[in-house]
Design a protein around this motif. Structure first.
Motif, PDB file in Angstrom:
ATOM      1  N   MET A   1     -39.829   0.626 -31.489  1.00 53.83           N
ATOM      2  CA  MET A   1     -39.139   1.028 -30.280  1.00 53.83           C
ATOM      3  C   MET A   1     -39.715   2.353 -29.799  1.00 53.83           C
ATOM      4  N   ALA A   2     -39.859   2.452 -28.491  1.00 56.72           N
ATOM      5  CA  ALA A   2     -40.365   3.670 -27.873  1.00 56.72           C
ATOM      6  C   ALA A   2     -39.360   4.137 -26.821  1.00 56.72           C
ATOM      7  N   ILE A   3     -39.443   5.402 -26.474  1.00 53.14           N
ATOM      8  CA  ILE A   3     -38.587   5.962 -25.434  1.00 53.14           C
ATOM      9  C   ILE A   3     -39.432   6.142 -24.181  1.00 53.14           C
ATOM     10  N   TYR A   4     -38.972   5.583 -23.074  1.00 54.74           N
ATOM     11  CA  TYR A   4     -39.671   5.680 -21.802  1.00 54.74           C
ATOM     12  C   TYR A   4     -38.788   6.411 -20.801  1.00 54.74           C
ATOM     13  N   GLU A   5     -39.423   7.191 -19.918  1.00 60.11           N
ATOM     14  CA  GLU A   5     -38.707   7.901 -18.868  1.00 60.11           C
ATOM     15  C   GLU A   5     -38.814   7.122 -17.571  1.00 60.11           C
ATOM     16  N   PHE A   6     -37.710   7.093 -16.841  1.00 58.15           N
ATOM     17  CA  PHE A   6     -37.654   6.417 -15.555  1.00 58.15           C
ATOM     18  C   PHE A   6     -37.034   7.357 -14.522  1.00 58.15           C
ATOM     19  N   TYR A   7     -37.357   7.097 -13.256  1.00 59.49           N
ATOM     20  CA  TYR A   7     -36.807   7.874 -12.157  1.00 59.49           C
ATOM     21  C   TYR A   7     -36.206   6.914 -11.142  1.00 59.49           C
ATOM     22  N   CYS A   8     -34.965   7.183 -10.751  1.00 54.11           N
ATOM     23  CA  CYS A   8     -34.292   6.392  -9.732  1.00 54.11           C
ATOM     24  C   CYS A   8     -34.408   7.143  -8.409  1.00 54.11           C
ATOM     25  N   PRO A   9     -35.189   6.626  -7.451  1.00 55.66           N
ATOM     26  CA  PRO A   9     -35.334   7.322  -6.170  1.00 55.66           C
ATOM     27  C   PRO A   9     -34.043   7.336  -5.347  1.00 55.66           C
ATOM     28  N   THR A  10     -33.165   6.376  -5.557  1.00 55.34           N
ATOM     29  CA  THR A  10     -31.908   6.338  -4.819  1.00 55.34           C
ATOM     30  C   THR A  10     -30.960   7.438  -5.293  1.00 55.34           C
ATOM     31  N   CYS A  11     -30.805   7.545  -6.614  1.00 53.72           N
ATOM     32  CA  CYS A  11     -29.918   8.565  -7.202  1.00 53.72           C
ATOM     33  C   CYS A  11     -30.620   9.920  -7.376  1.00 53.72           C
ATOM     34  N   ARG A  12     -31.961   9.892  -7.328  1.00 55.92           N
ATOM     35  CA  ARG A  12     -32.785  11.086  -7.558  1.00 55.92           C
ATOM     36  C   ARG A  12     -32.533  11.681  -8.939  1.00 55.92           C
ATOM     37  N   GLU A  13     -32.486  10.811  -9.919  1.00 55.12           N
ATOM     38  CA  GLU A  13     -32.252  11.238 -11.300  1.00 55.12           C
ATOM     39  C   GLU A  13     -33.250  10.585 -12.236  1.00 55.12           C
ATOM     40  N   LYS A  14     -33.605  11.341 -13.287  1.00 53.90           N
ATOM     41  CA  LYS A  14     -34.444  10.811 -14.362  1.00 53.90           C
ATOM     42  C   LYS A  14     -33.544  10.386 -15.504  1.00 53.90           C
ATOM     43  N   PHE A  15     -33.974   9.352 -16.215  1.00 51.81           N
ATOM     44  CA  PHE A  15     -33.247   8.921 -17.395  1.00 51.81           C
ATOM     45  C   PHE A  15     -34.230   8.310 -18.374  1.00 51.81           C
ATOM     46  N   GLU A  16     -33.802   8.196 -19.613  1.00 50.74           N
ATOM     47  CA  GLU A  16     -34.634   7.619 -20.667  1.00 50.74           C
ATOM     48  C   GLU A  16     -34.058   6.281 -21.084  1.00 50.74           C
ATOM     49  N   GLN A  17     -34.952   5.409 -21.502  1.00 53.17           N
ATOM     50  CA  GLN A  17     -34.536   4.109 -22.017  1.00 53.17           C
ATOM     51  C   GLN A  17     -35.363   3.788 -23.237  1.00 53.17           C
ATOM     52  N   ARG A  18     -34.709   3.291 -24.249  1.00 54.55           N
ATOM     53  CA  ARG A  18     -35.383   2.856 -25.466  1.00 54.55           C
ATOM     54  C   ARG A  18     -35.645   1.374 -25.361  1.00 54.55           C
ATOM     55  N   ARG A  19     -36.895   0.983 -25.568  1.00 55.29           N
ATOM     56  CA  ARG A  19     -37.235  -0.434 -25.504  1.00 55.29           C
ATOM     57  C   ARG A  19     -38.494  -0.689 -26.306  1.00 55.29           C
ATOM     58  N   PRO A  20     -38.726  -1.944 -26.703  1.00 54.06           N
ATOM     59  CA  PRO A  20     -39.953  -2.262 -27.431  1.00 54.06           C
ATOM     60  C   PRO A  20     -41.171  -2.014 -26.556  1.00 54.06           C
ATOM     61  N   MET A  21     -42.291  -1.685 -27.168  1.00 52.31           N
ATOM     62  CA  MET A  21     -43.517  -1.433 -26.419  1.00 52.31           C
ATOM     63  C   MET A  21     -43.939  -2.671 -25.627  1.00 52.31           C
ATOM     64  N   SER A  22     -43.609  -3.837 -26.116  1.00 49.54           N
ATOM     65  CA  SER A  22     -43.958  -5.071 -25.409  1.00 49.54           C
ATOM     66  C   SER A  22     -43.195  -5.204 -24.090  1.00 49.54           C
ATOM     67  N   SER A  23     -42.111  -4.452 -23.922  1.00 48.24           N
ATOM     68  CA  SER A  23     -41.308  -4.487 -22.698  1.00 48.24           C
ATOM     69  C   SER A  23     -41.542  -3.277 -21.807  1.00 48.24           C
ATOM     70  N   ALA A  24     -42.567  -2.496 -22.101  1.00 48.12           N
ATOM     71  CA  ALA A  24     -42.818  -1.250 -21.374  1.00 48.12           C
ATOM     72  C   ALA A  24     -43.014  -1.467 -19.880  1.00 48.12           C
ATOM     73  N   GLY A  25     -43.627  -2.552 -19.478  1.00 50.33           N
ATOM     74  CA  GLY A  25     -43.915  -2.790 -18.075  1.00 50.33           C
ATOM     75  C   GLY A  25     -42.811  -3.484 -17.300  1.00 50.33           C
ATOM     76  N   GLU A  26     -41.747  -3.867 -17.974  1.00 51.09           N
ATOM     77  CA  GLU A  26     -40.656  -4.567 -17.304  1.00 51.09           C
ATOM     78  C   GLU A  26     -39.857  -3.615 -16.423  1.00 51.09           C
ATOM     79  N   PRO A  27     -39.292  -4.120 -15.321  1.00 51.02           N
ATOM     80  CA  PRO A  27     -38.496  -3.260 -14.436  1.00 51.02           C
ATOM     81  C   PRO A  27     -37.266  -2.707 -15.148  1.00 51.02           C
ATOM     82  N   ALA A  28     -36.831  -1.540 -14.681  1.00 53.79           N
ATOM     83  CA  ALA A  28     -35.632  -0.913 -15.244  1.00 53.79           C
ATOM     84  C   ALA A  28     -34.659  -0.602 -14.116  1.00 53.79           C
TER      85      ALA A  28
END
Length: 71
Positions: A1-28
């Motif tokens: 499992m890896a931790i990835y950072e995401f940014y929501c342009p609507t909320c203008r907030e960053k957040f982290e999500q833990r997911r398998p590396m095989s799912s790294a490219g999937e939408p969040a």
């Protein structure tokens, strides 16, 4: 499992999500359900931390790249 950072342009907030590396490219989605974009994480180095010296021959340790000529 890896931790990835995401940014929501609507909320203008960053957040982290833990997911398998095989799912790294999937939408969040953010907590409110908006589509989020994956961003590059920034790694912190404490101010005043010692920096290791590059080995002889450049940072690649043998002069096999352009780093050796920069010294």
């Amino acid at each position: 499992m890896a931790i990835y950072e995401f940014y929501c342009p609507t909320c203008r907030e960053k957040f982290e999500q833990r997911r398998p590396m095989s799912s790294a490219g999937e939408p969040a989605t953010c907590a409110r359900g908006h589509r989020a974009e994956r961003v590059l994480s920034m790694f912190a180095v404490p101010k005043g931390a010692a920096v290791a010296e590059a080995p002889a021959g450049g940072c690649c340790g043998g002069g096999g790249c352009a780093c050796a000529s920069a010294n």
